[in-house]
Structure formats: C-alpha cells, structure tokens
Design an enzyme around this catalytic site. Structure first.
Site, mmCIF file in Angstrom:
data_model
loop_
_atom_site.group_PDB
_atom_site.id
_atom_site.type_symbol
_atom_site.label_atom_id
_atom_site.label_comp_id
_atom_site.label_asym_id
_atom_site.label_seq_id
_atom_site.Cartn_x
_atom_site.Cartn_y
_atom_site.Cartn_z
ATOM 1 N N CYS A 139 0.884 -1.158 0.031
ATOM 2 C CA CYS A 139 -0.055 -0.149 0.061
ATOM 3 C C CYS A 139 0.781 1.248 -0.195
ATOM 4 C CB CYS A 139 -0.855 0.085 1.264
ATOM 5 S SG CYS A 139 -1.732 1.453 1.150
ATOM 6 N N CYS A 171 -0.682 4.053 2.542
ATOM 7 C CA CYS A 171 -0.589 3.949 3.813
ATOM 8 C C CYS A 171 -0.394 2.631 4.307
ATOM 9 C CB CYS A 171 -1.917 4.604 4.485
ATOM 10 S SG CYS A 171 -3.305 4.075 3.457
ATOM 11 N N SER A 172 -1.321 1.799 4.743
ATOM 12 C CA SER A 172 -1.167 0.525 5.086
ATOM 13 C C SER A 172 -2.297 -0.418 4.872
ATOM 14 C CB SER A 172 -0.829 0.649 6.784
ATOM 15 O OG SER A 172 -1.860 1.093 7.315
#
Ligand code: FE
Length: 213
Positions: free
Chosen positions: A109, A112-113
């Site tokens: 990603c 972000c995550s």
C-alpha cells in the site's frame, strides 16, 4: 469479575498514554450512543483472537486442492472467502492474484497500510514502513532479496497497490512434493509473507525442520 478485568480495575498509571486516549474515546462514543460496547468488544476479540494469516492459509490450501474453489477465488475473492463460513465477512473488495512460474505478485500500500485484515490479520510493521511502501514499486527485486526471496531469472514481478476499497491476497505456487497432501497439511506451509508476495510457501523439508525444532 476477575481482578485484572480491564473494566473494573484501578486505572492508575499502568495504562499508556495511547491506552488512556483510546479509553477516553471509547467512553465518549459509548456515552453518546455511537457504539455498542458489546459490539466493540466483539470486534476487538475478533481482531485479537480470530483473524490472522491462518485464515488466508486455509483459503490458499483449499484453492490448491479444489480447482472449482480456486476458480471462484480468482473470479471473486470476496465471495469465495465469505463462503468459507467460519470467519468474518470480508468488507472491502478482495482480489486474489495467482503466482505462476512466469509471474510473481507482490502486495503493497504505497499510500498508507491497507491490508486484507480478514484473511491475514494485522499488518506486520515492515508492511507499514516507508521504505517498503516506496521501494517495492521502484526496486521490487531488491525488496524481495531483502526478504531472502530470489526468483528464477525472467520472472515478471507484478506489484498490486492496495487501497481502502480494494485489498489483495497472493495465491502462491503450491510447493513441489506435496501431491496428495490434505488441505490442513498444506495450510501449514502457507506463510503470511507468501500471501503478501514477500515470501514463498515453506517446502515440505522446511516444514519438517521447523516442526522438529
Ligand atoms: Fe493504505
């Protein structure tokens, strides 16, 4: 209630700053009626005890032994995963990508995550790190080498960038020497990293060595 029940014991200084903030937020949301404490407890319990890479491993193992399930998984992973009853429904759109001798898939990603929680649990720290998020796109081979993964020359590496709406699950190649294995035995070979693309499944030999330790 047991003395260590988080709702009854004295909240002295043993809670961290973050825990205190979370507690305060939870109290406000509950008081205002925005959240149901029981529902919240259920979500936390699910995250802590039920979801995890063992679920993704079961999905992958089933795809290895059941061609019809594999077809469904690659066509509509959200539907296929949700049909394997015992766990929470996948909320976000899940896409399964299959590794082949020609193509290796890696999930990242970059923003972000975002991570497929229902099938892999909580993301590892490295997944959320800035170097992984940026380098995977620029130098996928270098990142894979850092993880100890070397692919046959000429293998095409495909990067999948997750978003809040779409998450990816890598279906790794079934290891050699596992003909006739049960779904359960196969699931034990499927590592978390192999479902992110930063690892490969364990070989039968590695698995045996690990179990003997
Ligand atoms: Fe994200």
């Amino acid at each position: 209630m047991p003395a260590n029940d988080p709702h009854t014991h004295d909240h002295g200084s043993e809670l961290s700053e973050m825990q205190l903030r979370v507690k305060a937020l939870e109290t406000i949301l509950t008081e205002k009626g925005y959240v149901e404490p029981a529902a919240l407890d259920q979500i936390i319990e699910n995250v802590e005890t039920r979801i995890g890479p063992h679920i993704g491993a079961r999905v992958v193992a089933r795809a290895w032994v059941d061609p019809e399930f594999k077809r469904r998984l690659l066509t509509d992973a959200t539907e296929a995963v949700n049909s394997v009853a015992e766990f929470d429904p996948v909320g976000a759109h899940l896409i399964a990508v299959e590794n082949t001798p020609q193509t290796h898939n890696v999930v990242v990603c970059t923003l972000c995550s975002c991570y497929p929680w229902p099938v892999l649990g909580l993301p590892p720290v490295w997944y959320k790190s800035a170097p992984y998020r940026s380098r995977t796109v620029i130098d996928p081979k270098g990142v894979l080498a850092d993880f100890g993964v070397s692919l046959p020359p000429g293998t095409d590496i495909r990067i999948w960038d997750s978003t809040a709406e779409t998450r990816f699950l890598v279906v790794p190649i079934r290891p050699d020497g596992t003909e006739g294995w049960s779904e359960e035995a196969l699931a034990a070979l499927v590592t978390r990293d192999s479902m992110v693309g930063t690892g490969l499944p364990k070989s039968p030999e590695e698995n045996k060595a690990g179990a003997a330790r």
